[in-house]
Design a protein around this motif. Structure first.
Motif, PDB file in Angstrom:
ATOM      1  N   ILE A 176      61.854   9.638  53.040  1.00 49.02           N
ATOM      2  CA  ILE A 176      62.025  10.100  51.654  1.00 49.02           C
ATOM      3  C   ILE A 176      62.969   9.204  50.843  1.00 49.02           C
ATOM      4  CG2 ILE A 176      62.870  12.006  50.217  1.00 49.02           C
ATOM      5  CD1 ILE A 176      61.923  13.947  52.370  1.00 49.02           C
TER       6      ILE A 176
ATOM      7  N   LEU B 266      61.707   5.518  49.588  1.00 47.08           N
ATOM      8  CA  LEU B 266      60.526   5.602  48.712  1.00 47.08           C
ATOM      9  C   LEU B 266      60.870   6.220  47.356  1.00 47.08           C
ATOM     10  CD1 LEU B 266      57.556   6.525  51.120  1.00 47.08           C
ATOM     11  CD2 LEU B 266      58.261   4.303  50.238  1.00 47.08           C
ATOM     12  N   THR B 267      61.739   7.235  47.361  1.00 41.32           N
ATOM     13  CA  THR B 267      62.114   7.840  46.072  1.00 41.32           C
ATOM     14  C   THR B 267      63.023   6.906  45.269  1.00 41.32           C
ATOM     15  OG1 THR B 267      63.880   8.988  47.249  1.00 41.32           O
ATOM     16  CG2 THR B 267      61.896  10.271  46.736  1.00 41.32           C
TER      17      THR B 267
ATOM     18  N   ASN C 256      60.594   3.957  43.994  1.00 46.93           N
ATOM     19  CA  ASN C 256      59.620   4.431  42.995  1.00 46.93           C
ATOM     20  C   ASN C 256      60.258   5.295  41.904  1.00 46.93           C
ATOM     21  OD1 ASN C 256      57.053   3.379  44.209  1.00 46.93           O
ATOM     22  ND2 ASN C 256      57.885   4.522  45.943  1.00 46.93           N
TER      23      ASN C 256
ATOM     24  N   ASN D 189      61.640  13.905  45.019  1.00 44.32           N
ATOM     25  CA  ASN D 189      61.084  13.988  46.381  1.00 44.32           C
ATOM     26  C   ASN D 189      59.629  14.467  46.364  1.00 44.32           C
ATOM     27  OD1 ASN D 189      63.653  13.318  47.059  1.00 44.32           O
ATOM     28  ND2 ASN D 189      64.177  15.235  48.091  1.00 44.32           N
TER      29      ASN D 189
ATOM     30  N   GLU E 128      57.202  14.001  44.431  1.00 43.84           N
ATOM     31  CA  GLU E 128      56.195  12.987  44.062  1.00 43.84           C
ATOM     32  C   GLU E 128      55.539  12.377  45.304  1.00 43.84           C
ATOM     33  OE1 GLU E 128      54.142  10.577  41.367  1.00 43.84           O
ATOM     34  OE2 GLU E 128      55.422  12.297  40.967  1.00 43.84           O
ATOM     35  N   LEU E 129      56.284  12.388  46.421  1.00 41.10           N
ATOM     36  CA  LEU E 129      55.779  11.753  47.649  1.00 41.10           C
ATOM     37  C   LEU E 129      54.640  12.548  48.294  1.00 41.10           C
ATOM     38  CD1 LEU E 129      59.118  10.536  49.310  1.00 41.10           C
ATOM     39  CD2 LEU E 129      57.645   9.322  47.698  1.00 41.10           C
ATOM     40  N   SER E 130      54.331  13.735  47.767  1.00 37.34           N
ATOM     41  CA  SER E 130      53.177  14.470  48.308  1.00 37.34           C
ATOM     42  C   SER E 130      51.865  13.919  47.721  1.00 37.34           C
ATOM     43  CB  SER E 130      53.295  15.978  48.051  1.00 37.34           C
ATOM     44  OG  SER E 130      53.316  16.206  46.675  1.00 37.34           O
TER      45      SER E 130
ATOM     46  N   TYR F 104      50.978   7.963  48.779  1.00 35.33           N
ATOM     47  CA  TYR F 104      52.079   7.641  49.702  1.00 35.33           C
ATOM     48  C   TYR F 104      51.757   7.997  51.162  1.00 35.33           C
ATOM     49  CZ  TYR F 104      54.878   7.095  45.494  1.00 35.33           C
ATOM     50  OH  TYR F 104      55.362   6.671  44.283  1.00 35.33           O
TER      51      TYR F 104
ATOM     52  N   LEU G  78      53.891   6.759  54.512  1.00 34.30           N
ATOM     53  CA  LEU G  78      54.703   7.746  55.241  1.00 34.30           C
ATOM     54  C   LEU G  78      54.277   7.791  56.713  1.00 34.30           C
ATOM     55  CD1 LEU G  78      54.796  10.628  52.590  1.00 34.30           C
ATOM     56  CD2 LEU G  78      56.748   9.275  53.375  1.00 34.30           C
TER      57      LEU G  78
ATOM     58  N   ILE H  70      59.587  17.380  51.877  1.00 34.34           N
ATOM     59  CA  ILE H  70      59.094  16.912  50.561  1.00 34.34           C
ATOM     60  C   ILE H  70      58.741  18.123  49.690  1.00 34.34           C
ATOM     61  CG2 ILE H  70      57.116  15.784  49.416  1.00 34.34           C
ATOM     62  CD1 ILE H  70      57.203  13.677  51.684  1.00 34.34           C
TER      63      ILE H  70
END
Ligand code: PAF
Length: 294
Positions: A187, A190-191, A194, A198, A200-202, A206, A210, A241
């Motif tokens: 997490i 990447l956060t 980008n 958090n 957004e990573l769903s 990504y 991941l 996430i």
């Protein structure tokens, strides 16, 4: 009996614990690097939205004379400098390290008389103008490092649990720490790269990245006989996430505010362990380099 607790580190997590422990009647002293800090009362905004204001003792670069327990809650890269000056004084006193990442305890020159415990927490907290905001309820796990005693860790857990539950003693703290490490490896960079929350990573864009980050970590856990499967880490990352979807990760905030990040103790730790074991971890290495370039 634990009564007098010193907390090294006056970041969000240090303040969160200081408030809860003080409310429960413990004698709490915060130790920090800034001489003028915290002379005025601090406000805790609880998870249910209430505001609690209390004065908490503060010492600049100095421990109270004989604490019953020391909690070290600085950033990972500050741990060695924060605790080393006090190590002589702390022989026989339980010391709990609680921070993101791994690899800090190995930097300390510990003697047989040191009783060190490792902890991980999933509470969310944010420093505010007037104190600290408890942004997410979580849980805390504590375990022994080296020969530290199990009776002592149970007493520590009981004290901490009375203030900010649940706090649980876990025999296999290594697995718990690696699980948290996997969450942070996935997490945090990447956060930060980008510039997103958090949640957004769903987004499916990504998913593969991941998967790769966690796959690389699973090669290491397998080789090190850590009781943690790829599946368990991957599912936990998705759960975190979703549960922290609206939050900005600590690394996102560090990068945004131009502060040093914990990347060397997160993805950097994975890369170094991979190198020592002869296992490549290219995706983690890419993220480590990218954050260090920001
Ligand atoms: O470092 C953080 O921000 C937190 O450990 C976590 C769990 C990634 C949530 O934001």
């Amino acid at each position: 009996m634990i009564k007098n607790i010193a907390i090294i580190g006056s970041g969000a997590i240090g303040l969160l614990w200081a408030h809860h422990l003080k409310q429960k009647g413990f004698e709490v002293t915060l130790i920090g690097r800034r001489p003028q800090l915290l002379t005025q009362p601090l406000t805790l905004q609880t998870h249910s939205g209430q505001e609690v204001t209390q004065s908490i003792n503060y010492l600049h670069n100095q421990l109270p004379s004989s604490p019953d327990l020391v909690l070290v809650m600085t950033k990972a890269y500050q741990i060695a400098d924060a605790i080393s000056p006090y190590l002589d004084q702390l022989k026989g006193c339980p010391i709990v390290l609680m921070h993101n990442g791994l690899g800090t305890v190995e930097q300390l020159s510990l003697a047989e008389q040191h009783h060190v415990f490792l902890a991980t927490t999933s509470h969310g907290a944010l420093k505010s103008q007037s104190g600290v905001e408890h942004t997410g309820l979580g849980q805390t796990m504590v375990g022994c490092y080296g020969d530290a005693g199990t009776d002592q860790v149970k007493t520590i857990c009981k004290a901490l649990n009375s203030a900010l539950p649940p706090v649980e003693y876990v025999q296999d703290i290594n697995a718990a720490l690696w699980k948290k490490l996997a969450i942070n490896c996935a997490i945090n960079p990447l956060t930060a790269i980008n510039q997103c929350r958090n949640g957004e990573l769903s987004n499916t864009k990504y998913t593969q990245q991941l998967d790769t980050i966690i796959k690389e970590i699973s090669y290491l856990t397998e080789r090190l006989n850590i009781n943690l499967s790829y599946q368990e880490m991957r599912e936990t990352v998705d759960t975190v996430i979703n549960n922290t979807a609206k939050n900005y990760s600590s690394m996102h905030q560090d990068v945004l505010n131009g502060r040093e990040t914990e990347i060397d103790f997160i993805n950097g730790y994975i890369v170094n362990i991979g190198k020592a074991l002869g296992i490549p971890t290219p995706e983690n290495e890419k993220l480590w380099r990218a954050i260090n370039k920001l």
